[in-house]
Design an enzyme around this catalytic site. Sequence first.
Site, PDB file in Angstrom:
ATOM      1  N   THR A 276      -0.910   5.816   2.688  1.00 35.39           N
ATOM      2  CA  THR A 276      -2.109   5.029   2.988  1.00 35.39           C
ATOM      3  C   THR A 276      -1.790   4.182   4.211  1.00 35.39           C
ATOM      4  O   THR A 276      -0.711   3.597   4.291  1.00 35.39           O
ATOM      5  CB  THR A 276      -2.466   4.114   1.798  1.00 35.39           C
ATOM      6  OG1 THR A 276      -2.674   4.924   0.639  1.00 35.39           O
ATOM      7  CG2 THR A 276      -3.710   3.295   2.064  1.00 35.39           C
TER       8      THR A 276
ATOM      9  N   ILE B 198       0.865  -1.174   0.000  1.00 35.95           N
ATOM     10  CA  ILE B 198       0.000   0.000   0.000  1.00 35.95           C
ATOM     11  C   ILE B 198       0.907   1.230   0.000  1.00 35.95           C
ATOM     12  O   ILE B 198       2.054   1.164   0.439  1.00 35.95           O
ATOM     13  CB  ILE B 198      -1.006   0.017   1.186  1.00 35.95           C
ATOM     14  CG1 ILE B 198      -0.321  -0.234   2.525  1.00 35.95           C
ATOM     15  CG2 ILE B 198      -2.121  -0.970   0.962  1.00 35.95           C
ATOM     16  CD1 ILE B 198      -1.277  -0.266   3.716  1.00 35.95           C
ATOM     17  N   ASP B 199       0.402   2.327  -0.538  1.00 38.96           N
ATOM     18  CA  ASP B 199       1.228   3.529  -0.689  1.00 38.96           C
ATOM     19  C   ASP B 199       1.695   4.075   0.655  1.00 38.96           C
ATOM     20  O   ASP B 199       1.068   3.846   1.688  1.00 38.96           O
ATOM     21  CB  ASP B 199       0.433   4.630  -1.411  1.00 38.96           C
ATOM     22  CG  ASP B 199      -0.006   4.203  -2.798  1.00 38.96           C
ATOM     23  OD1 ASP B 199       0.732   3.426  -3.427  1.00 38.96           O
ATOM     24  OD2 ASP B 199      -1.091   4.623  -3.243  1.00 38.96           O
ATOM     25  N   LYS B 200       2.778   4.829   0.604  1.00 38.53           N
ATOM     26  CA  LYS B 200       3.394   5.421   1.802  1.00 38.53           C
ATOM     27  C   LYS B 200       2.356   6.110   2.700  1.00 38.53           C
ATOM     28  O   LYS B 200       2.326   5.900   3.905  1.00 38.53           O
ATOM     29  CB  LYS B 200       4.471   6.408   1.346  1.00 38.53           C
ATOM     30  CG  LYS B 200       5.068   7.270   2.456  1.00 38.53           C
ATOM     31  CD  LYS B 200       6.182   8.149   1.881  1.00 38.53           C
ATOM     32  CE  LYS B 200       6.672   9.166   2.899  1.00 38.53           C
ATOM     33  NZ  LYS B 200       5.936  10.435   2.830  1.00 38.53           N
TER      34      LYS B 200
ATOM     35  N   ARG C  32      -7.082   5.771  -5.855  1.00 34.06           N
ATOM     36  CA  ARG C  32      -6.800   7.194  -6.046  1.00 34.06           C
ATOM     37  C   ARG C  32      -7.111   7.640  -7.478  1.00 34.06           C
ATOM     38  O   ARG C  32      -7.723   8.684  -7.707  1.00 34.06           O
ATOM     39  CB  ARG C  32      -5.335   7.478  -5.686  1.00 34.06           C
ATOM     40  CG  ARG C  32      -5.030   7.204  -4.212  1.00 34.06           C
ATOM     41  CD  ARG C  32      -3.541   7.100  -3.941  1.00 34.06           C
ATOM     42  NE  ARG C  32      -2.860   8.377  -4.152  1.00 34.06           N
ATOM     43  CZ  ARG C  32      -1.535   8.506  -4.106  1.00 34.06           C
ATOM     44  NH1 ARG C  32      -0.759   7.462  -3.873  1.00 34.06           N
ATOM     45  NH2 ARG C  32      -0.986   9.684  -4.307  1.00 34.06           N
TER      46      ARG C  32
END
EC number: 5.4.99.-
Length: 303
Positions: A141, A137-139, A237
């Site tokens: 998130t 998962i993104d930084k 997103r």
Amino acid sequence: MEKMEHTILETQKGDRIDKVISGLNNEWSRTQVQQWIKNGQVLVNGQEVKTNYKCNVGDQIEIQIPEPVELEVVPEEMDLDIYYEDKDVLVVNKPKGMVVHPAPGHMTGTLVNGLMAHCKDLSGINGVLRPGIVHRIDKDTSGLLMVAKNDLAHESLVNQLVEKSVTRKYKAIVHGVIPHDFGTIDAPLGRDPKDRQSMAVVDNGKHAVTHFQVLERFKNFTFVECQLETGRTHQIRVHMKYIGYPLAGDPKYGPKKTLDLNGQALHAGVLGFTHPRTGEYLEFEAPLPKYFEQLIIQLRNNH
């Protein structure tokens, strides 16, 4: 050292050489390519060029691709929020602001550094930099991630992701008031042709499906739950932006005037999968982080 050759096409005429080369492979960053050009590893018609060289149709490009350097990832003691662990799998709740795996130039402070200190056994399938990492998962998130502790578990979890049998539900705050209660976004995702660092809905992209449900509406925002059917980079997103409701706080895909949250309001709250060894279905839920709860209270009050 591997060699690659490319002939400049009509569509690439006038483009900078570093842009053209970084566009040939998703794994190559523009900065990396510029370094190769400076090191003389890129030849145009047999000659070295500068990074801002403008390409002409028919130019013969020759790239000497350096061998990848094996980087060492150092275990770091961290206070990880572990939800579940046995000899095969581990489920961890990642805080907002933490990067999942190291990358050249960013080798410390990642979830992988912490996992390596926490447990000595992680699957080696994804190599040195991503041991045990099955999905990410993104930084900015927060939320739940499953980690494989051996290759058997790794292959099983990856297959479940491919078969779309993993449950992944995210909570998000988006700009605008969504009028309908439910929706499905089915739009292919790939690299944005105008910006290689971003993803976009593109004709020849990979199949991507997101289902959403409205949980609460505010004055100018909506609280939603998104369920992933596929797991593409930045999927929620990009998909929410595509239908006109970008995520609040999103620096890459949100509007210029957005909430100051240090990144998108997105939380991976529910994760469910079949245990690789026992065949039992496991599901976990992580509550919203404090900042997210406070944001909802604030939006309710404004409403």
